[in-house]
Scaffold this active site. Structure first.
Site, PDB file in Angstrom:
ATOM      1  N   GLU A 168       1.258  -1.037  -0.176  1.00  0.00           N
ATOM      2  CA  GLU A 168      -0.004   0.456   0.252  1.00  0.00           C
ATOM      3  C   GLU A 168       0.686   1.180   0.119  1.00  0.00           C
ATOM      4  OE1 GLU A 168      -2.786  -0.231   3.180  1.00  0.00           O
ATOM      5  OE2 GLU A 168      -3.537  -2.721   2.279  1.00  0.00           O
ATOM      6  N   ASN A 209       1.813  -4.747  -3.294  1.00  0.00           N
ATOM      7  CA  ASN A 209       0.796  -5.519  -3.206  1.00  0.00           C
ATOM      8  C   ASN A 209      -0.111  -3.873  -2.518  1.00  0.00           C
ATOM      9  OD1 ASN A 209      -0.734  -8.040  -2.545  1.00  0.00           O
ATOM     10  ND2 ASN A 209      -1.290  -6.971   0.177  1.00  0.00           N
ATOM     11  N   HIS A 245     -10.390  -6.328  -2.105  1.00  0.00           N
ATOM     12  CA  HIS A 245     -11.158  -5.587  -1.048  1.00  0.00           C
ATOM     13  C   HIS A 245     -12.133  -5.587  -1.638  1.00  0.00           C
ATOM     14  CE1 HIS A 245      -8.547  -7.711   2.048  1.00  0.00           C
ATOM     15  NE2 HIS A 245      -7.840  -6.914   1.988  1.00  0.00           N
ATOM     16  N   GLU A 275      -6.351 -10.700  -1.295  1.00  0.00           N
ATOM     17  CA  GLU A 275      -6.663 -10.660  -0.110  1.00  0.00           C
ATOM     18  C   GLU A 275      -8.210 -10.523  -0.702  1.00  0.00           C
ATOM     19  OE1 GLU A 275      -5.611  -7.457   2.406  1.00  0.00           O
ATOM     20  OE2 GLU A 275      -3.171  -7.696   2.257  1.00  0.00           O
ATOM     21  N   ASP A 277     -11.950 -10.340  -0.576  1.00  0.00           N
ATOM     22  CA  ASP A 277     -13.317 -10.034   0.190  1.00  0.00           C
ATOM     23  C   ASP A 277     -14.638  -9.468  -0.707  1.00  0.00           C
ATOM     24  OD1 ASP A 277     -12.434  -8.524   1.413  1.00  0.00           O
ATOM     25  OD2 ASP A 277     -11.802  -8.918   2.879  1.00  0.00           O
TER      26      ASP A 277
HETATM   27  C1  XIL Z   1      -6.722  -7.119   8.406  1.00  0.00           C
HETATM   28  C2  XIL Z   1      -6.207  -7.748   9.014  1.00  0.00           C
HETATM   29  O1  XIL Z   1      -7.270  -8.854   8.053  1.00  0.00           O
HETATM   30  C3  XIL Z   1      -7.383  -7.389   9.727  1.00  0.00           C
HETATM   31  O2  XIL Z   1      -7.264  -9.032  11.268  1.00  0.00           O
HETATM   32  C4  XIL Z   1      -6.508  -5.917  10.925  1.00  0.00           C
HETATM   33  O3  XIL Z   1      -6.822  -5.714  11.914  1.00  0.00           O
HETATM   34  C5  XIL Z   1      -5.878  -5.076  10.283  1.00  0.00           C
HETATM   35  O4  XIL Z   1      -5.524  -5.545   8.974  1.00  0.00           O
HETATM   36  N1  XIL Z   1      -5.001  -4.641   3.867  1.00  0.00           N
HETATM   37  C6  XIL Z   1      -3.627  -5.874   3.933  1.00  0.00           C
HETATM   38  C7  XIL Z   1      -4.106  -6.511   5.491  1.00  0.00           C
HETATM   39  O5  XIL Z   1      -2.504  -5.534   2.872  1.00  0.00           O
HETATM   40  O6  XIL Z   1      -3.021  -6.745   6.037  1.00  0.00           O
HETATM   41  C8  XIL Z   1      -5.207  -6.080   5.455  1.00  0.00           C
HETATM   42  O7  XIL Z   1      -5.544  -7.450   6.799  1.00  0.00           O
HETATM   43  C9  XIL Z   1      -6.334  -6.227   5.072  1.00  0.00           C
HETATM   44  C10 XIL Z   1      -6.323  -4.738   4.071  1.00  0.00           C
END
Ligand code: XIL
Length: 361
Positions: A168, A209, A245, A275, A277
Site C-alpha cells: 500500500e 501489494n 477487497h 486478499e 473478499d
Molecule cells: C487486516 C486484518 O485482516 C485485520 O485483522 C487487521 O485488524 C487489519 O488488517 N490490507 C492488508 C491486510 O494488506 O493486511 C489487512 O488485514 C487488510 C487490508
C-alpha cells in the site's frame, strides 16, 4: 513393441510430483483442486492465529474451522493475516518476535501448502516506535528498514512462496502515500526494501501489494511505475498483488479486471489476487448474494483467463473471522462460508469460474 522412453515416463510422472503440494488423504475436490486443474498454482485462504481472530470467542467452532482450513483440500495456500506484520514482529526497536506468525506458517508447512508471507514494509499496523520520531535521518531510516527486512525475512527464509515486500505505497491518484518511510527516504524506501529482501531470501517471489488495483486507473499506473522503477534499477520484483477487497454492488467487470491483470503481466511480473473478499450490506438477501456470486465469478474468472495470474487467496473464508464488519460499518458476509457453515452462492460462482473452459492469454 514401442517402449516409452525414460524421458517421457519422467514427464508423465512430473505433474504428479509437482503439480499439487497438497494431495492429502481422503481430500475432496475442493477449490484448490479446481484451481490447479484450471492452471493456477493455488486457491488459498488467509488465516489468523486463534488469539488474533476477529471474533475469538467462537472457540466452539474451531474444530470445524480447522477441518476446512487445513484438511478439506479446499485450500492449497495460506497467508497469516496479522502475525508477520511489523507491529508484532518488531514491537520495540531491535526486539523481534515471530510467535504469532509461526503459528500459521508452521501449519502451512505441516499441511504442504504454499505460503504467502505478508507484509514487510507497510505504514499500517506499524510498531508505534517507527512513527514516534518523525525526524529520522535518512541514514537512520535506511538502517531501520534494512534491519527489519533482514531479520523478518531471515526468520521465514525458504518458507515463503512469496513475500509482500511493500504494501500500500500508493494514494488513489497514483502518487506516493506520505508514510513515514516515504517522508524520510522518498522512493528509495521501495528500492531499498526490495533489494534487501532479494538478498536475504533470493528464492521468494517478491511482490508489491495494494488495493484498488482491480481495474485500470491512475493507481494501477502508479503500481506499474513501481514495477518499472525496480526493473530499471535491476532490483528483483516478481509480482504484483491485487488485494481485491471488493464491494458486491460495484465490482470490476470481467473485462476491466482482465485489463488490469494484463497491464501488469505485460511488464513481465506475475499477478495474484492476494486478499479477496467481496462485502455486501448486511443482512444479506438473495439479490446481493447473487451480485456477490457474479462478482466472485468474474474476478476469479479473470485470473483464470490471464496466464500471468497465478493464484487467488481469500482473506479468511469464514464470515465471523472477516475483518470487514470491523472496518466497514453495516457491511459483511464477504467470504464464502456463513456463520452457520452453509456456503455462500458465491462458492458455486468460484467453482464455475474455475471449471469454465476458457482461453488463457
Ligand atoms: C487486516 C486484518 O485482516 C485485520 O485483522 C487487521 O485488524 C487489519 O488488517 N490490507 C492488508 C491486510 O494488506 O493486511 C489487512 O488485514 C487488510 C487490508
Amino acid at each position: 513393441m514401442h517402449l516409452p522412453s525414460v524421458a517421457s515416463l519422467l514427464l508423465t510422472a512430473l505433474p504428479l510430483t509437482f503439480a499439487s503440494p497438497t494431495p492429502g488423504k481422503g481430500q475432496s475436490k475442493g477449490l484448490d483442486y479446481y484451481a490447479k486443474k484450471a492452471g493456477l498454482k493455488y486457491f488459498g485462504a488467509a488465516t489468523d492465529s486463534p488469539g488474533f481472530r476477529e471474533r475469538a470467542p467462537y472457540v466452539e467452532q474451531y474444530p470445524k474451522y480447522d477441518q476446512i482450513m487445513w484438511k478439506s483440500g479446499e485450500f492449497g495456500q495460506t497467508t497469516p493475516t496479522n502475525g508477520q506484520k511489523w507491529l508484532f514482529t518488531e514491537p520495540e526497536q531491535g526486539v523481534f518476535n515471530y510467535t504469532e506468525g509461526n503459528i500459521v506458517t508452521s501449519k502451512a508447512r505441516k499441511h504442504g501448502m504454499y505460503l504467502r508471507c505478508h507484509a514487510l514494509v507497510w505504514h499500517s499496523q506499524l510498531a508505534p516506535w517507527v512513527e514516534a520520531k518523525q525526524d529520522w535521518t535518512k541514514d537512520e531510516m535506511r538502517k531501520i528498514i534494512v534491519s527489519h527486512v533482514t531479520r523478518v525475512a531471515t526468520a521465514w527464509k525458504g518458507q515463503c512462496y512469496a513475500w509482500d515486500v511493500v504494501n500500500e505505497a500508493l494514494n488513489e491518484d497514483g502518487t506516493y502515500r506520505e508514510s513515514i518511510f516515504y517522508k524520510v527516504l522518498g522512493e528509495e524506501y521501495l528500492t531499498l526494501s526490495f533489494k534487501t529482501a532479494a538478498k536475504v531470501d533470493p528464492k521468494a517471489k517478491l511482490y508489491y501489494n495494494d488495493y484498488n488495483l482491480e481495474w485500470p486507473s491512475a493507481k494501477t499506473e502508479g503500481a506499474q511505475r513501481i514495477v518499472r522503477l525496480l526493473q530499471k534499477n535491476r532490483i528483483k520484483i516478481d509480482g504484483v498483488g491485487l488485494q481485491a477487497h471488493l464491494i458486491a454492488e460495484q465490482p470490476p467487470t470481467l473485462d476491466q479486471h482482465i485489463d488490469a491483470i494484463r497491464g501488469f503481466a505485460k511488464l513481465g511480473v506475475e499477478v495474484a489476487l492476494t486478499e479477496l473478499d467481496i462485502r455486501l450490506k448486511t443482512p444479506s438477501n438473495p439479490t446481493n448474494l447473487e451480485q456477490q456470486k457474479q462478482a466472485y465469478k468474474n474476478v476469479v474468472g479473470a485470473c483464470v483467463q490471464v496466464k500471468g495470474c497465478i493464484g487467488v487467496t481469500i482473506w479468511d473464508f469464514y464470515d465471523p473471522f472477516s475483518w470487514v464488519p470491523h472496518v466497514f460499518e453495516g457491511e459483511g458476509d464477504a467470504l464464502l462460508w456463513f456463520e452457520d457453515w452453509s456456503r455462500h452462492p458465491a462458492y458455486d460462482g468460484v467453482v464455475e469460474a474455475l471449471t469454465n473452459k476458457t482461453r488463457r492469454w
